[in-house]
Design an enzyme around this catalytic site. Structure first.
Site, PDB file in Angstrom:
ATOM      1  CB  SER A   9      -0.989  -0.448   1.501  1.00 47.53           C
ATOM      2  OG  SER A   9      -1.898   1.413   1.452  1.00 47.53           O
ATOM      3  CG  HIS A  34      -3.863  -1.809  -2.056  1.00 45.90           C
ATOM      4  ND1 HIS A  34      -5.220  -2.408  -2.265  1.00 45.90           N
ATOM      5  CD2 HIS A  34      -4.172  -0.878  -0.083  1.00 45.90           C
ATOM      6  CE1 HIS A  34      -5.957  -2.034  -1.508  1.00 45.90           C
ATOM      7  NE2 HIS A  34      -5.431  -0.971   0.408  1.00 45.90           N
ATOM      8  CG  ASP A  36      -5.217   2.265   0.655  1.00 47.28           C
ATOM      9  OD1 ASP A  36      -5.892   1.640   1.392  1.00 47.28           O
ATOM     10  OD2 ASP A  36      -3.597   1.806   1.193  1.00 47.28           O
ATOM     11  CG  MET A  38      -7.993   7.370   2.685  1.00 42.66           C
ATOM     12  SD  MET A  38      -7.099   7.038   4.227  1.00 42.66           S
ATOM     13  CE  MET A  38      -6.752   4.875   3.743  1.00 42.66           C
ATOM     14  CG  HIS A  68      -8.781  -0.206  -0.649  1.00 44.40           C
ATOM     15  ND1 HIS A  68      -8.741  -0.088   0.789  1.00 44.40           N
ATOM     16  CD2 HIS A  68     -10.772   0.172  -0.833  1.00 44.40           C
ATOM     17  CE1 HIS A  68      -9.258  -0.802   1.907  1.00 44.40           C
ATOM     18  NE2 HIS A  68     -10.848  -0.239   1.257  1.00 44.40           N
ATOM     19  CG  MET A  70     -11.360   3.151   1.952  1.00 47.48           C
ATOM     20  SD  MET A  70      -9.769   3.130   2.992  1.00 47.48           S
ATOM     21  CE  MET A  70      -8.965   2.984   1.605  1.00 47.48           C
ATOM     22  CG  MET A 139     -11.632  -2.940   5.676  1.00 46.86           C
ATOM     23  SD  MET A 139     -10.242  -2.151   4.419  1.00 46.86           S
ATOM     24  CE  MET A 139      -9.296  -1.905   5.771  1.00 46.86           C
ATOM     25  CG  ASP A 177      -6.211  -3.374   3.094  1.00 42.42           C
ATOM     26  OD1 ASP A 177      -5.127  -3.209   3.601  1.00 42.42           O
ATOM     27  OD2 ASP A 177      -6.521  -1.454   2.571  1.00 42.42           O
TER      28      ASP A 177
HETATM   29  C1  DX5 Z   1      -5.712   1.399   5.422  1.00 39.87           C
HETATM   30  C2  DX5 Z   1      -5.853   0.661   3.928  1.00 39.87           C
HETATM   31  C3  DX5 Z   1      -4.629   0.054   4.276  1.00 39.87           C
HETATM   32  C4  DX5 Z   1      -3.276   0.549   4.691  1.00 39.87           C
HETATM   33  C5  DX5 Z   1      -2.937  -0.402   5.432  1.00 39.87           C
HETATM   34  O1  DX5 Z   1      -7.830   2.225   5.765  1.00 39.87           O
HETATM   35  O2  DX5 Z   1      -6.705   0.201   3.835  1.00 39.87           O
HETATM   36  O3  DX5 Z   1      -4.639  -0.892   2.749  1.00 39.87           O
HETATM   37  O4  DX5 Z   1      -2.584   1.614   3.964  1.00 39.87           O
HETATM   38  O5  DX5 Z   1      -2.166  -0.269   5.900  1.00 39.87           O
HETATM   39  P1  DX5 Z   1      -1.081  -1.105   7.435  1.00 39.87           P
HETATM   40  O6  DX5 Z   1       0.010  -2.761   6.305  1.00 39.87           O
HETATM   41  O7  DX5 Z   1       0.441  -0.590   8.145  1.00 39.87           O
HETATM   42  O8  DX5 Z   1      -1.581  -1.593   8.107  1.00 39.87           O
HETATM   43 ZN    ZN Z   2      -6.586  -0.708   1.290  1.00 38.28          ZN
END
Ligand code: DX5
Ligand code: ZN
Length: 224
Positions: A9, A34, A36, A38, A68, A70, A139, A177
């Protein structure tokens, strides 16, 4: 079962060097990247839009990009992520007005589609969307931030999701994840995951290659 995929990620990468960091982690043996996304609305953090995905492609990144989402609402921006170069697009069902429609939209955009289950969300809807998904993401932390600890009860949920997928006739990846580390990835693989997102566990080490290699060794032990 699919081949094991390691998907770092880039939330935990050095953002001031995002292109180089992405190239380094792929050169170190990562399979997917990956991303993320947000929105400071569905989750209390703000990260990447389609222009960042496009910039990574323009920088020469050819590996699969696992986006991903969010974000809420989710539909309007899906074609933009597809156009920018996403391969997988996953979203949280709570953020969609019509889950089936969103899944179909992702496939119409020629991307692989998937839904994401938060740690507390039951797998109830999984059975009704099996024909519309290419990946299920569980998750193992609450979404929003990297560097949180793995929520152990998700292991049972992972085994349950594995059973549901195996009993179906569909070709679906099972992704995990949040809080994935060298020292827990074996039991996560044993519970049935085949696609492993890891942010801080990779980017906070000095040698991405040796971390990824150690993760693969642990996964191989699980598959023996
Ligand atoms: C959290 C994300 C994850 C995050 C994982 O909302 O979806 O992808 O980056 O990070 P680690 O591996 O540090 O938990
Ligand atoms: Zn993620």
């Amino acid at each position: 079962m699919h081949n094991a995929v390691i998907a770092p990620s880039i939330l935990s990468a050095d953002m001031s060097n995002l292109g180089k960091e992405t190239k380094s982690v792929l050169a170190a043996g990562a399979d997917f990247i990956h991303v993320d996304v947000m929105d400071n609305h569905y989750v209390p953090n703000l990260t990447f839009g389609p222009i960042v995905v496009k910039a990574l492609r323009n920088f020469g990144i050819v590996a699969p990009l696992d986006v991903h989402l969010m974000i809420k609402p989710v539909d309007r921006i899906i074609p933009e992520f597809a156009e920018a170069g996403a391969d997988y697009i996953t979203f949280h069902p709570e953020a969609s007005e019509n889950i089936e429609h969103t899944l179909e939209l992702i496939r119409q955009c020629e991307c692989k589609s998937g839904i994401v289950f938060n740690p507390a969300t039951p797998l109830d809807i999984l059975g009704r969307v099996l024909d519309k998904i290419d990946i299920v993401l569980l998750m193992s932390v609450n979404p929003g931030f990297g560097g949180q600890s793995f929520i152990e009860p998700v292991l049972d949920k992972l085994s349950h999701a594995r059973e549901i997928i195996d009993k179906s006739k569909y070709d679906i990846r099972l992704e995990i994840d949040g809080g994935v580390k060298i020292d827990n990835i074996r039991k996560i693989a044993e519970a049935g995951a085949d696609t492993f997102v890891a942010g801080s566990a990779i980017f906070e080490t000095d040698n991405y290659g040796s971390t990824i290699a150690m993760m693969r060794e642990q996964i191989a032990l699980a598959n023996n």
